[in-house]
Design a protein around this motif. Structure first.
Motif, short mmCIF file in Angstrom:
data_model
loop_
_atom_site.label_atom_id
_atom_site.label_comp_id
_atom_site.label_asym_id
_atom_site.label_seq_id
_atom_site.Cartn_x
_atom_site.Cartn_y
_atom_site.Cartn_z
N TRP A 129 69.00 46.51 40.17
CA TRP A 129 70.46 46.67 40.16
C TRP A 129 71.19 45.33 40.14
O TRP A 129 72.35 45.26 39.75
N GLU A 130 70.50 44.27 40.55
CA GLU A 130 71.09 42.93 40.47
C GLU A 130 70.85 42.30 39.09
O GLU A 130 71.25 41.17 38.85
N GLY A 131 70.13 43.03 38.22
CA GLY A 131 69.85 42.52 36.88
C GLY A 131 68.68 41.55 36.82
O GLY A 131 68.47 40.88 35.81
N ARG A 132 67.91 41.47 37.87
CA ARG A 132 66.75 40.57 37.94
C ARG A 132 65.50 41.37 37.57
O ARG A 132 64.71 41.76 38.43
N LEU A 133 65.36 41.63 36.27
CA LEU A 133 64.34 42.56 35.81
C LEU A 133 62.92 42.06 36.01
O LEU A 133 62.02 42.86 36.30
N ASP A 134 62.67 40.76 35.86
CA ASP A 134 61.31 40.24 36.08
C ASP A 134 60.89 40.43 37.53
O ASP A 134 59.76 40.84 37.81
N ASP A 135 61.80 40.13 38.46
CA ASP A 135 61.49 40.32 39.88
C ASP A 135 61.30 41.80 40.18
O ASP A 135 60.40 42.18 40.93
N ALA A 136 62.16 42.63 39.61
CA ALA A 136 62.04 44.08 39.82
C ALA A 136 60.69 44.57 39.34
O ALA A 136 60.02 45.35 40.04
N MET A 137 60.27 44.13 38.16
CA MET A 137 58.98 44.53 37.61
C MET A 137 57.84 44.14 38.54
O MET A 137 56.94 44.94 38.81
N THR A 138 57.90 42.93 39.07
CA THR A 138 56.85 42.47 40.00
C THR A 138 56.79 43.35 41.24
O THR A 138 55.71 43.76 41.67
N TYR A 139 57.94 43.65 41.83
CA TYR A 139 57.96 44.51 43.02
C TYR A 139 57.48 45.92 42.70
O TYR A 139 56.72 46.52 43.48
N TYR A 140 57.92 46.47 41.58
CA TYR A 140 57.48 47.81 41.20
C TYR A 140 55.96 47.86 41.01
O TYR A 140 55.30 48.81 41.44
N GLU A 141 55.41 46.83 40.37
CA GLU A 141 53.96 46.81 40.16
C GLU A 141 53.21 46.69 41.48
O GLU A 141 52.20 47.37 41.69
N ARG A 142 53.70 45.86 42.38
CA ARG A 142 53.08 45.74 43.72
C ARG A 142 53.18 47.06 44.47
O ARG A 142 52.25 47.49 45.15
N ALA A 143 54.35 47.71 44.36
CA ALA A 143 54.55 49.00 45.02
C ALA A 143 53.57 50.03 44.48
O ALA A 143 52.95 50.77 45.25
N ARG A 144 53.44 50.08 43.17
CA ARG A 144 52.52 51.05 42.56
C ARG A 144 51.09 50.84 43.06
O ARG A 144 50.41 51.80 43.41
N GLU A 145 50.66 49.59 43.12
CA GLU A 145 49.31 49.29 43.63
C GLU A 145 49.15 49.73 45.07
O GLU A 145 48.18 50.40 45.43
N GLU A 146 50.09 49.32 45.92
CA GLU A 146 50.00 49.63 47.35
C GLU A 146 50.07 51.13 47.60
O GLU A 146 49.29 51.69 48.37
N LEU A 147 51.00 51.80 46.96
CA LEU A 147 51.16 53.24 47.15
C LEU A 147 49.98 54.01 46.59
O LEU A 147 49.55 55.02 47.16
N GLY A 148 49.42 53.53 45.49
CA GLY A 148 48.21 54.14 44.95
C GLY A 148 47.03 54.01 45.89
O GLY A 148 46.23 54.94 46.05
N ARG A 149 46.92 52.84 46.54
CA ARG A 149 45.81 52.61 47.49
C ARG A 149 45.84 53.59 48.65
O ARG A 149 44.80 53.98 49.15
N ILE A 150 47.05 53.95 49.09
CA ILE A 150 47.13 54.84 50.26
C ILE A 150 47.21 56.31 49.85
O ILE A 150 47.30 57.19 50.70
N GLY A 151 47.21 56.57 48.54
CA GLY A 151 47.21 57.95 48.06
C GLY A 151 48.58 58.59 47.96
O GLY A 151 48.70 59.81 47.87
N SER A 152 49.63 57.80 47.95
CA SER A 152 50.99 58.32 47.82
C SER A 152 51.34 58.41 46.34
O SER A 152 52.04 57.56 45.78
N ARG A 153 50.85 59.45 45.70
CA ARG A 153 50.98 59.59 44.24
C ARG A 153 52.43 59.71 43.78
O ARG A 153 52.80 59.15 42.75
N VAL A 154 53.23 60.46 44.52
CA VAL A 154 54.62 60.65 44.10
C VAL A 154 55.36 59.32 44.12
O VAL A 154 56.05 58.96 43.15
N ASN A 155 55.24 58.57 45.20
CA ASN A 155 55.94 57.28 45.28
C ASN A 155 55.36 56.27 44.30
O ASN A 155 56.09 55.46 43.73
N ALA A 156 54.03 56.32 44.08
CA ALA A 156 53.43 55.44 43.07
C ALA A 156 53.99 55.78 41.69
O ALA A 156 54.26 54.88 40.87
#
Length: 170
Positions: A129-156
């Motif tokens: 929302w701040e227009g910082r798409l590269d940073d957003a992409m990095t956080y989303y990718e980290r979130a997907r990895e972490e949430l996938g590791r714990i089995g949170s498929r919906v949030n991943a």
């Protein structure tokens, strides 16, 4: 019971339950009473923010953060700063990333991997929302990895959607 009420969407009932709990604690002294009060403050802020009562939520979150820091309780600190970051973003103010990073640190110290992944997802949204798409992409990718590791498929999957949205914007 307050958490059950919140999950059922009965936010006013959740707040009433919290107020009863705080009343029962009253003027109790000691470390455990202080921890319970701080947890109640953090939860209170979360329910208020879920109701859209952002200014009040921010006040309660700041109170909870102070209490959590005095007690060195990383989960309380993490919850409080999560609401502070959410509220700051909702108010359209800058600084939500720093607050969410502090929340991430608290939940990391507490070993709360579920909240850790969710906060990474929130960080992605804040940067998007701040227009910082590269940073957003990095956080989303980290979130997907972490949430996938714990089995949170919906949030991943939500993190995957964030990545897809950025890719489609480009």
């Amino acid at each position: 019971l307050s958490r059950v009420d919140q999950k059922l969407g009965a936010l006013p009932d959740a707040l009433n339950c919290l107020e009863r709990a705080r009343g029962l604690l009253g003027d109790a002294k000691g470390l455990e009473a202080a921890r319970l009060q701080a947890r109640a403050s953090a939860w209170h802020s979360m329910v208020l923010q879920a109701q859209g009562r952002t200014p009040e939520a921010l006040e309660w979150a700041q109170r909870a953060a102070k209490e959590g820091e005095e007690l060195d309780e990383p989960a309380i600190i993490g919850d409080a700063y999560m609401v502070m970051g959410w509220a700051t973003s909702a108010l359209g103010k800058e600084g939500s990333e720093a607050l969410l990073l502090k929340s991430l640190e608290g939940h990391g110290r507490a070993g709360n991997r579920s909240n850790y992944g969710t906060i990474l997802l929130n960080l992605g949204s804040a940067c998007y929302w701040e227009g910082r798409l590269d940073d957003a992409m990095t956080y989303y990718e980290r979130a997907r990895e972490e949430l996938g590791r714990i089995g949170s498929r919906v949030n991943a999957a939500m993190a995957t959607l964030g990545v897809a949205e950025i890719q489609s914007d480009r």
